[in-house]
Design an enzyme around this catalytic site. Structure first.
Site, PDB file in Angstrom:
ATOM      1  NE  ARG A  87      -4.747 -31.569 -11.189  1.00  0.00           N
ATOM      2  CZ  ARG A  87      -4.543 -31.045 -12.439  1.00  0.00           C
ATOM      3  NH1 ARG A  87      -3.071 -31.695 -13.190  1.00  0.00           N
ATOM      4  NH2 ARG A  87      -5.242 -30.591 -13.214  1.00  0.00           N
ATOM      5  N   GLY A  88      -6.408 -34.295 -12.799  1.00  0.00           N
ATOM      6  CA  GLY A  88      -6.736 -34.178 -14.223  1.00  0.00           C
ATOM      7  C   GLY A  88      -7.924 -35.188 -14.596  1.00  0.00           C
ATOM      8  CG  ASP A  90     -12.687 -31.847 -14.106  1.00  0.00           C
ATOM      9  OD1 ASP A  90     -12.156 -30.941 -14.300  1.00  0.00           O
ATOM     10  OD2 ASP A  90     -11.943 -32.941 -13.592  1.00  0.00           O
ATOM     11  CG  ASN A 105     -12.003 -26.912 -15.936  1.00  0.00           C
ATOM     12  OD1 ASN A 105     -11.600 -28.046 -15.806  1.00  0.00           O
ATOM     13  ND2 ASN A 105     -11.302 -25.871 -15.942  1.00  0.00           N
ATOM     14  CE  LYS A 106      -9.415 -27.934  -9.485  1.00  0.00           C
ATOM     15  NZ  LYS A 106      -9.862 -28.587  -8.394  1.00  0.00           N
TER      16      LYS A 106
END
Ligand code: MRU
Length: 347
Positions: A46-47, A237, A247-248
């Site tokens: 992930r990432g 992202d 982003n998250k």
């Protein structure tokens, strides 16, 4: 060992299973399209940059068992598998970007023997990984220029070496600073519901000898109010052409708090995460994930009734007006982003 590599025979992708950290350092071998899709979907890898690298490595490995009789058959199958792997997670643009680079290798060699194309695919996958290392190093240099020795830095989710190839993006300046003898006090949001901050960020920083304090997401306001945070560093992202950044989930809340407390809020990411084809944050597809991640995962027993509805978006969009600067491998970009980001060169 790197977090993404080929096995010794060169016919499988080896990844460090991020879902087992910090308790277990386990490597997984991926040899089928389903295994690669599943590893990305379940966040074993992930990432944003890391899933792009894994997909590129995967396409090479999968190309080895695609039909070799004719270029047409090979390229048709390559396109089908690329679509499948690309559908594993929708938000991070790096996934589609890396897959497109791999497909370009195929389309730029019409009629070439498949064995030759496969050699070039392997070279391209390794090149994508090497470029990411170089980009993270440059991001780290630019990011480090924004902070000073002793600063308190708040980060959300995980944008360190595990999410990339080396150094990371949001954590890169901290690792680079550490190498140069600097000290920082990092506050890592635990990052509900999948706890990337607790499981991965605090692990990576502890391993790197960097002072880290883990906080629950709802404590960010408190540490900011206490005067313990001089800057927020987060990854991304997908950055839209106007600077809106996905982003998250929870990142936009951190940005709103930082604005309230007059703390600079920096987004750090490689140029491969800037999507100039995406005009604004409203055009970024947001991944929705299953309710079990909120109700059950990491608990010994469910924390809500089975019938209780959940809303579980994996990402949110931070409005460009809340972002002090976007730090990339090509420099530090500031508002107005519609004008500054067009200067980004993409491969
Ligand atoms: O769902 P995840 O864990 O893949 O989300 C990751 C993030 O939001 C990171 O901040 C982002 O991908 C940047 S990684 C350098």
């Amino acid at each position: 060992m790197r977090n993404i590599a080929f096995n010794q025979a060169g016919d499988r992708v080896v990844i460090l299973d991020q879902t087992r950290l910090p308790g277990c350092v386990t490597y997984l071998e991926l040899g089928t399209a389903e295994e690669i899709y599943d590893a990305i979907r379940r966040l074993k890898v992930r990432g944003a940059p890391a899933i792009g690298i894994c997909a590129a490595f995967g396409m090479y490995v999968l190309s080895l068992s695609m039909p070799r009789e004719s270029y047409e058959e090979f390229s048709k199958e390559f396109a089908r598998v690329k679509e499948y792997i690309g559908s594993s997670r929708p938000t991070a643009v790096n996934l589609g970007w890396a897959l497109q680079r791999m497909e370009r290798i195929v389309s730029e060699h019409p009629g070439a023997p498949v064995s030759e194309i496969c050699v070039k695919l392997k070279e391209e996958a390794l090149e994508i990984q090497q470029e990411d290392m170089d980009m993270c190093r440059r991001i780290s240099e630019y990011g480090l220029s924004l902070i000073k020795n002793g600063d308190g830095i708040l980060t959300h989710c995980n944008a360190g070496p595990l999410a990339t190839s080396r150094y990371g993006t949001a954590l890169g300046p901290l690792f680079l600073g550490k190498e140069r003898g600097m000290e920082f006090k990092v506050f890592a949001d635990e990052t509900r519901p999948l706890l990337q901050g607790a499981r991965l960020t605090s692990y990576e920083l502890e391993q790197g000898g960097i002072d880290v304090t883990l906080i629950c997401d709802n404590m960010a306001s408190m540490v900011m109010k206490n005067g313990w945070v001089q800057a927020c560093f987060v990854g991304c992202d997908r950055v839209a052409a106007n600077g809106d950044t996905a982003n998250k989930i929870g990142t936009s809340g951190v940005a709103i708090l930082a604005d309230y407390y007059h703390i600079p809020f920096y987004v750090l990411g490689p140029s491969s995460t800037i999507d100039l084809n995406c005009p604004t944050g409203a055009d970024i597809p947001i991944e929705l994930r299953p309710p079990e991640e909120i109700k059950e995962q990491f608990y010994e027993q469910p924390m809500a009734l089975a019938k209780t509805k959940c809303y579980n978006p994996a990402f949110d969009v931070t409005d460009h007006s809340l972002i002090t600067a976007i730090v990339t491998d090509q420099g530090i970009f500031r508002a107005p982003y519609t004008e500054s980001l067009v200067g980004i060169t993409q491969i």
